[in-house]
Design an enzyme around this catalytic site. Structure first.
Site, PDB file in Angstrom:
ATOM      1  N   THR A   1     133.351  77.982  31.229  1.00 17.89           N
ATOM      2  CA  THR A   1     132.536  77.313  30.191  1.00 17.89           C
ATOM      3  C   THR A   1     131.170  77.780  30.474  1.00 17.89           C
ATOM      4  OG1 THR A   1     134.219  75.302  30.540  1.00 17.89           O
ATOM      5  CG2 THR A   1     131.920  74.923  29.221  1.00 17.89           C
TER       6      THR A   1
ATOM      7  N   ASP B   1     136.987  67.764  32.989  1.00 15.05           N
ATOM      8  CA  ASP B   1     135.658  67.330  31.957  1.00 15.05           C
ATOM      9  C   ASP B   1     134.799  66.671  33.218  1.00 15.05           C
ATOM     10  OD1 ASP B   1     134.836  67.500  29.094  1.00 15.05           O
ATOM     11  OD2 ASP B   1     133.958  65.764  29.872  1.00 15.05           O
TER      12      ASP B   1
ATOM     13  N   SER C   1     141.604  78.023  29.114  1.00 13.82           N
ATOM     14  CA  SER C   1     142.573  77.075  29.425  1.00 13.82           C
ATOM     15  C   SER C   1     143.723  77.614  28.516  1.00 13.82           C
ATOM     16  CB  SER C   1     142.184  75.635  28.986  1.00 13.82           C
ATOM     17  OG  SER C   1     141.637  74.833  29.829  1.00 13.82           O
TER      18      SER C   1
ATOM     19  N   LYS D   1     141.649  64.509  23.691  1.00 17.31           N
ATOM     20  CA  LYS D   1     140.718  64.242  25.187  1.00 17.31           C
ATOM     21  C   LYS D   1     141.138  62.840  25.575  1.00 17.31           C
ATOM     22  CE  LYS D   1     137.034  66.044  26.708  1.00 17.31           C
ATOM     23  NZ  LYS D   1     136.540  67.326  26.650  1.00 17.31           N
TER      24      LYS D   1
ATOM     25  N   ASN E   1     130.023  71.677  37.210  1.00 10.40           N
ATOM     26  CA  ASN E   1     130.691  73.231  37.072  1.00 10.40           C
ATOM     27  C   ASN E   1     130.119  73.861  35.754  1.00 10.40           C
ATOM     28  OD1 ASN E   1     133.080  74.120  34.811  1.00 10.40           O
ATOM     29  ND2 ASN E   1     133.455  74.661  37.011  1.00 10.40           N
TER      30      ASN E   1
ATOM     31  N   LYS F   1     136.517  72.571  18.098  1.00 11.98           N
ATOM     32  CA  LYS F   1     136.039  73.660  19.086  1.00 11.98           C
ATOM     33  C   LYS F   1     137.343  74.625  19.206  1.00 11.98           C
ATOM     34  CE  LYS F   1     134.435  71.904  22.658  1.00 11.98           C
ATOM     35  NZ  LYS F   1     134.250  71.464  24.103  1.00 11.98           N
TER      36      LYS F   1
END
Ligand code: GLU
Length: 460
Positions: free
Chosen positions: A220, A176, A392, A136, A251, A124
């Protein structure tokens, strides 16, 4: 670059043997296996065309995280009881830049969950075209039902271990599921306190008053909608008057709903882990945001406040709405594997034109197959939801230059980035003889960028 072709059977045998190794060396990590399988399924012709990737064992290396950190997170709850959670950070690949990716706080989080998310993040982030590697992290901590003070104490304990592994040139976490502005604030506060450095670029998703970037919160959901709009345009369509389902109500979902409404679509349903709402005339976003963002409430509270215009279905799956009404666009924005083969068939029968993944891997492989067979436009998460991490990276740029950009400029940049990702996926799918196959396009374009950087950097 060498152009000698590897015979297709050799390429696919090689891929299968590497994949078997992934299964053997990572037992029980089914979500990681699923994410890896999807990428491997796209790479046959790439390995055939570029034998240098196989020679340098790029695929074997890309499946092995550069570093995996697991740690104990002890904290004291409001009743004075000691609680223990597990913390993770998987630093997957730094060929393109510092590890970059969110933290997930949810009781379902296991090492395999973090590895699947980190693996997806590598491709991604590469697709965004920006200088960010992939990583992550997270914990099995459940922020639901916890007081602000409990969340703060947990975040402080989590950062007391994590701080030594991160940094603006090393690894830059963000949010997240279960990690939003409140959690990032507590995490940043503890990092600043321990290190005695106001290192804004160490975390993204910060509050706009203290180093955060405008549009990061919206990015997002907005980005997934823009990606969908680009897919629709390839068929001469747009959002105007379209009936849309958006799963989730966190979100990503909230800002997907906002952007769809701005583009003239009617979002008729959304969901949480307890149920689904169906508002035939369209959701009341102002009320939804009040309930979710301000009151930290549930969808049942929204439905109660909305009254007769809202139909709350406790325990129902959102995609079942498509059994009885037409749905033109579906945006799964909740969590992994939330849309299965039966749901996909329901959506196809309802006449769905486009599906884009606002969440990470929300559609099962069988569901994705149904969409492909039915010529439904399908945007995989690593392309469709890349707007969050791309923004970000814009936040990191602003932090590095001690600058802050306007909302309009930031949204314009996000828009350009999403259009660019769509173009890159579409062009790659064309090049590999499968026009409209965004899964192939995203996997191949993302993989190639990382693989070329890894080749250039040598065996490390
Ligand atoms: N968690 C988000 C994602 O899945 C954002 C990560 C980030 O901003 O670093 O891409």
């Amino acid at each position: 670059m060498s152009t000698t072709l590897v015979p297709p059977t050799t390429a696919s045998a090689r891929l299968e043997s590497i994949f078997d190794d992934v299964l053997r060396r990572n037992p029980g990590e089914t979500e990681f296996h699923q994410a890896a399988r999807e990428v491997f399924d796209s790479l046959g012709r790439v390995i055939q065309k570029h034998p240098q990737y196989a020679e340098a064992a790029i695929l074997e290396r890309i499946c092995e995280p550069e570093r995996q950190i697991i740690f104990r997170v002890p904290w004291v709850d409001d009743a004075g009881q000691v609680q223990i959670n597990r913390g993770f950070r998987v630093e997957f690949n730094s060929a393109l830049g510092p590890y970059k990716g969110g933290l997930r706080f949810h009781p379902s989080v296991l090492l395999g969950t973090v590895k699947f998310l980190g693996f997806e993040q590598v491709f991604k982030n590469a697709l965004t075209g920006m200088p960010i590697g992939g990583g992550k992290g997270g914990s099995d901590f459940d922020p639901k039902g916890k007081s602000d003070n409990e969340v703060m104490r947990f975040c402080q304990s989590f950062m007391t271990e994590l701080y030594r592994h991160i940094g603006e040139y090393t690894d830059v976490p963000a949010g997240d599921i279960g990690v939003g502005g409140r959690e990032i604030g507590y995490l940043f506060g503890q990092y600043k306190r321990i290190t005695n450095r106001y290192e804004s670029g160490v975390l993204t998703g910060k509050g706009v008053g203290w180093g955060g970037a405008l549009v990061r919160t919206e990015a997002t959901g907005y980005g997934a909608t823009v990606f969908t709009e680009e897919m629709l345009r390839t068929r001469g369509e747009d959002f105007d008057g379209k009936r849309v389902l958006v799963s989730g109500s966190g979100n990503v979902a909230l800002y997907a709903i906002e952007k769809v409404q701005q583009l003239g679509g009617i979002v008729v349903g959304c969901s949480d882990s307890s149920g689904t709402v169906y508002d035939e005339k369209g959701l009341d976003l102002g009320l939804l945001r009040q309930v979710k963002e301000v009151d930290r409430g549930r969808l049942s509270d929204y439905a109660e406040a909305r009254g007769a215009d809202s139909d709350y279905r406790a325990g129902a799956r959102i995609w079942s709405i498509a059994e009885s009404v037409r749905v033109d666009v579906a945006l799964p924005c909740a969590t992994q594997n939330e849309l299965d083969e039966a749901d996909a068939r329901t959506l196809v029968r309802s006449g769905v034109l486009a599906v884009a993944e606002g969440a990470n891997m929300p559609c099962t492989p069988e569901a994705v197959r149904v969409f492909a067979e039915s010529s439904v436009l399908f945007g995989p998460g690593k392309a469709a939801n890349a707007g969050g991490v791309a923004t970000s990276a814009l936040e990191m740029q602003q932090n590095a230059s001690r600058d802050s950009w306007s909302f309009e400029h930031s949204e314009q940049r996000l828009h350009e980035i999403m259009v660019g990702i769509h173009e890159r996926c579409a062009a790659t799918a064309d090049e590999y003889g499968e026009p409209g196959n965004y899964v192939l396009g995203a996997n191949v374009a993302g993989f190639t960028r990382v693989a070329d950087a890894m080749l250039a950097l040598g065996v490390i």
